[in-house]
Design an enzyme around this catalytic site. Structure first.
Site, short mmCIF file in Angstrom:
data_model
loop_
_atom_site.label_atom_id
_atom_site.label_comp_id
_atom_site.label_asym_id
_atom_site.label_seq_id
_atom_site.Cartn_x
_atom_site.Cartn_y
_atom_site.Cartn_z
N GLU A 106 -26.64 -56.65 80.89
CA GLU A 106 -26.39 -55.37 80.22
C GLU A 106 -27.54 -55.09 79.26
O GLU A 106 -27.49 -55.53 78.09
CB GLU A 106 -25.08 -55.43 79.44
N LYS B 268 -13.07 -51.69 75.35
CA LYS B 268 -13.52 -51.80 73.96
C LYS B 268 -12.38 -51.48 72.98
O LYS B 268 -11.23 -51.82 73.27
CB LYS B 268 -14.75 -50.91 73.73
N GLY C 161 -23.76 -47.32 76.50
CA GLY C 161 -23.21 -46.18 75.77
C GLY C 161 -24.24 -45.11 75.45
O GLY C 161 -23.99 -44.22 74.65
N GLU D 46 -22.19 -55.88 71.79
CA GLU D 46 -21.58 -55.44 70.52
C GLU D 46 -21.14 -56.64 69.69
O GLU D 46 -21.19 -56.61 68.46
CB GLU D 46 -20.41 -54.47 70.81
N ASN E 274 -14.38 -52.34 80.70
CA ASN E 274 -14.25 -52.85 79.33
C ASN E 274 -13.81 -51.69 78.46
O ASN E 274 -14.58 -50.77 78.22
CB ASN E 274 -15.63 -53.40 78.90
N HIS F 17 -20.69 -60.09 74.61
CA HIS F 17 -21.03 -58.68 74.79
C HIS F 17 -22.02 -58.27 73.70
O HIS F 17 -21.97 -58.79 72.57
CB HIS F 17 -19.76 -57.82 74.70
N SER G 185 -24.03 -47.77 81.00
CA SER G 185 -23.92 -46.40 81.52
C SER G 185 -23.73 -46.32 83.03
O SER G 185 -24.32 -45.46 83.69
CB SER G 185 -25.13 -45.57 81.06
#
Ligand code: PGA
Length: 251
Positions: free
Chosen positions: A168, A12, A174, A98, A10, A96, A214
């Site tokens: 996730e 992003k 991240g 985010e 991904n 996701h 990660s």
């Protein structure tokens, strides 16, 4: 029963068109000859068409990072399933963390996107995961159940084979903090059991559940050892051709 592992990158909000095409070419060359696993990349929308064209002769799949639920219309900022397919995508990431946390997409909207993707001929990757507070307060299973049940609401048995789920944990995205392989396995097995209850055991055994958060060259082999980890959704480490090369060559 065998599930083909899927390693998904991904990207992003990274890469200009030229950077994306160059990285995609390197991924395509890394993935050459790999027949026992699938590799997917999700570049930003602006470079999807160029990336798809540049790697059209490779086995690497291309995905959108999100998808709308209508084919066209007054939806400023959105990209339809038709447009994604037109740009060469065959998959779409949905829900996701985010999108959920920064852009406030809720379960109902994520479910609409799931239906849009499936109706539009795209295989969706439904992302689910708890925040650190939710884990520490002991709400992990409740959150995962809520997100999986709502994400899959009214999705027919015949369509579920197209669906991929990505676990996730938000606290691992991240942050450099990966879930231990035991934590990942526990969550994946919980999700698989849940899919079995919502549909049937046979379908639960077929559905692929990726781990994300990660994933790096140094931990991918360990995570992929776990029986219910069927692949990885990789953010940061997917932006470097050599790290992603190592990840797709997990052992
Ligand atoms: P990360 O991102 O690998 O940088 O933690 C994963 C993701 O957001 O899918």
């Amino acid at each position: 029963m065998s599930r083909i592992p899927l390693i998904a990158g991904n990207w992003k909000m990274h890469c200009t068109i030229a950077e994306a095409v160059s990285l995609a070419r390197q991924v395509a060359s890394s993935a050459k000859g790999l027949t026992d696993r699938q590799v997917m990349i999700a570049p930003p929308a602006t470079s999807l068409a160029a990336v798809s064209e540049a790697i059209q002769n490779s086995s690497v799949l291309v995905a959108g990072q999100n998808v709308a639920w209508k084919e066209e219309g007054a939806y400023t900022g959105e990209i339809s399933p038709l447009m994604l397919r037109d740009a060469g995508a065959s998959m779409a990431i949905i829900g996701h963390s985010e999108r959920r946390h920064i852009f406030r997409e809720d379960d109902a909207m994520i479910n609409q996107r799931m239906h849009g993707a499936l109706a539009g001929g795209l295989a969706p990757i439904l992302c689910v995961g708890e925040t650190l507070d939710e884990r520490e307060d002991g709400h992990t299973w409740q959150v995962l159940e809520q997100q999986v049940v709502s994400g899959l609401e009214d999705i027919d048995k015949s369509a579920i084979e197209q669906v991929v789920i990505a676990y996730e944990p938000v606290w691992a995205i991240g942050t450099g903090k990966t879930a231990s392989r035991e934590q990942a396995q526990e969550a994946h097995s919980f999700i698989r059991d849940l899919v079995g209850k919502l549909y049937e055991k046979r379908l639960a055994e077929q559905i692929r559940i990726l781990y994300g958060g990660s994933v790096k060259p140094g931990n991918v082999d360990d995570l992929m050892q776990m029986p219910d980890v069927d692949g990885a959704l990789v953010g940061g480490a997917a932006l470097q051709a050599d790290s992603f090369d190592r990840i797709i060559h997990f052992q």
